[in-house]
Design an enzyme around this catalytic site. Structure first.
Site, PDB file in Angstrom:
ATOM      1  N   SER A  14     -47.820 -63.145  -5.788  1.00  0.00           N
ATOM      2  CA  SER A  14     -49.016 -62.411  -6.179  1.00  0.00           C
ATOM      3  C   SER A  14     -49.132 -62.381  -7.694  1.00  0.00           C
ATOM      4  CB  SER A  14     -48.981 -60.973  -5.631  1.00  0.00           C
ATOM      5  OG  SER A  14     -47.940 -60.229  -6.245  1.00  0.00           O
ATOM      6  N   ASP A 235     -41.119 -64.700 -16.617  1.00  0.00           N
ATOM      7  CA  ASP A 235     -41.248 -63.312 -16.169  1.00  0.00           C
ATOM      8  C   ASP A 235     -39.946 -62.532 -16.297  1.00  0.00           C
ATOM      9  OD1 ASP A 235     -40.035 -64.655 -14.037  1.00  0.00           O
ATOM     10  OD2 ASP A 235     -41.659 -64.256 -12.622  1.00  0.00           O
ATOM     11  N   THR A 236     -38.799 -63.192 -16.100  1.00  0.00           N
ATOM     12  CA  THR A 236     -37.535 -62.473 -16.246  1.00  0.00           C
ATOM     13  C   THR A 236     -37.278 -62.086 -17.690  1.00  0.00           C
ATOM     14  OG1 THR A 236     -36.679 -63.764 -14.389  1.00  0.00           O
ATOM     15  CG2 THR A 236     -35.086 -62.485 -15.653  1.00  0.00           C
TER      16      THR A 236
END
Length: 472
Positions: A14, A235-236
């Site tokens: 998502s 994203d991490t």
């Protein structure tokens, strides 16, 4: 000062556009648009529906500008490794999904020239068949004509603003960045017959790229001052920014589709032991190193739920997890990193096959299967934390879990039980938080290094504490 920024945060299942509002040292997040990220299987493999993602990003940014006409900045993060090839400013082909099976052939091609033992001191990466260099080695004739490769966040930034760059934290997941010099390893690219011309300038997080394309600004009704800002676009990397931790004695788990388990260090760890333990050295914000192990993560549970729904049953996940917590009999613990669990499909069947292959009892109900998956994840998390501590020769006293997995109370408690360490859970939206914090710092709204930013997160997002209740 007070500013509002927009975080475009794309996950493997998502995406969302989130506003971050700053007023001095305090800030707040609000979601303006959330959308599904559903891959598409075609005759030539599994692809990301990148145009639909971009459409949703533009729609979400339009909603953000409508809500905050003075929006100051946009930052984009996503998963790593995947990319688009470009020629003359146009995308050629459709980006492949990292779970596409072509990656295995690419890995064989690379290792025929440069062995994993030779690669690790150069790029510092855990062997994962979907790392970008393996995907590029599996490319067809499109690679020969390409003049640029853009990772997913950089592709969206190009479409929004026209900037062809490669943000440094995400670049470090490609396998083509020298882990010591932190520059493109053009010698390695040459040995693998990968054209160095496709490698775009490396750009640090917190860099203002400039404004939007005129057509995009018009579509969004955006102010002329609205700028694109690089963040930790892996994203991490953004999630680790927002870990409310003291990096000196803490391990982290960024838990969603994947479970990224590790510690933050100043220098890469390139020992044979680290390679054998499948630990990776990826760039973080402020020149930090994310020394971590990729664990399969909640993908296992979400695929199990999808299979049961394909069987025609409506699944109430909170109720099912609660039932799993009440399972009294011991459940088997399996290796969540076994390659059979990588591709989409019937996960309960694969878990049962694993149990039979290794002489383990097979979970006999859905609650038992969920408990089996969560116990196995918790064991993998605990084992990875212990190994990270050993390999870095440091003590870990506490584990921080952020992301969607921080909401799974049973998983958090099992991780505390199996590790024998307290677990602090939250914030859930750590990636978006890290994204907006780096934008705000670039705007001068806040100041300081990560040790200065993290207490802000802790002050506004009190974590939930889980203490060990039984031996693992």
């Amino acid at each position: 000062m007070s500013s509002v920024v927009a975080a475009v945060d794309l996950g493997a299942t998502s995406g969302r556009v989130i506003l971050g509002r700053f007023d001095g040292p305090s800030f707040a997040l609000s979601t303006v648009h959330r959308f599904a990220n559903t891959p598409v299987e075609t005759s030539d493999g599994l692809h990301w529906n990148i145009l639909e993602l971009y459409r949703n990003v533009v729609h979400g940014l339009g909603l953000a500008v409508r809500e905050e006409p003075g929006l100051a900045s946009i930052g984009i993060d996503s998963w790593g490794c995947d990319y688009a090839l470009m020629h003359g400013g146009r995308m050629v082909g459709t980006p492949y999904h990292y779970r596409d099976r072509r990656c295995e052939a690419g890995a064989r091609t690379v290792h025929g020239t440069v062995t994993p033992q030779q690669l690790y001191p150069r790029n510092g990466l855990q062997y994962l068949p979907f790392n970008t260099l393996y995907q590029l080695a599996a490319e067809d004739d499109l690679l020969a004509s390409a003049d640029a490769m853009l990772l997913i966040p950089d592709l969206l930034a190009y479409w929004l603003g026209g900037y062809q760059i490669c943000e440094a934290t995400n670049a470090s997941t490609t396998g083509l960045v020298d882990v010591r010099t932190r520059e493109w390893d053009t010698d390695l690219a040459g040995r693998l017959n990968l054209p160095s011309r496709i490698l775009q300038p490396l750009t640090e997080p917190g860099t203002s790229l400039g404004g939007l394309r005129p057509a995009v600004a018009k579509e969004l009704s955006a102010p002329g001052s609205l700028a694109l800002t690089t963040v930790g676009s892996h994203d991490t990397a953004s999630a680790v920014v927002a870990m409310p931790m003291d990096a000196g004695d803490a391990a982290y788990i960024s838990c969603g589709t994947w479970g990224l388990v590790g510690v933050e260090v100043e220098q890469p760890v390139l020992s044979d032991e680290a390679r054998g333990a499948r630990f990776t050295n990826e760039r973080g914000v402020d020149q930090r190193i994310r020394f971590l192990h990729n664990v399969m993560g909640l993908w296992l549970l979400s695929e199990a739920i999808r299979q049961w729904e394909r069987d025609g049953d409506a699944i109430d996940l909170p109720a099912l997890v609660a039932q799993a917590g009440d399972v009294g009999e011991p459940v088997p613990v399996f290796d969540v990193d076994d390659a059979r669990f990588m591709a989409a499909g019937d996960m309960p069947k694969r878990v049962a096959e694993y149990c039979r292959d290794f002489g383990l009892p097979t979970p006999d109900s859905r609650p038992a299967m969920v408990r089996c998956i969560l116990e196995s994840l918790a064991e993998a998390f605990a084992r990875s934390v212990d190994r990270a501590a050993e390999l870095t020769r440091r003590r870990v006293d506490v584990i921080h879990i952020v992301g969607g997995g921080s909401q799974n109370r049973l998983l958090c408690q099992l991780t505390a039980d199996r590790s024998g360490k307290p677990v602090l859970a939250g914030p859930v939206e750590a990636t978006a938080l890290g994204n907006v914090l780096i934008q705000a710092r670039a705007l001068g709204e806040i100041h300081g290094d990560l040790e200065a930013l993290r207490p802000m997160v802790a002050a506004m997002n009190e974590p939930v504490r889980y203490l060990p209740q039984r031996a693992g």
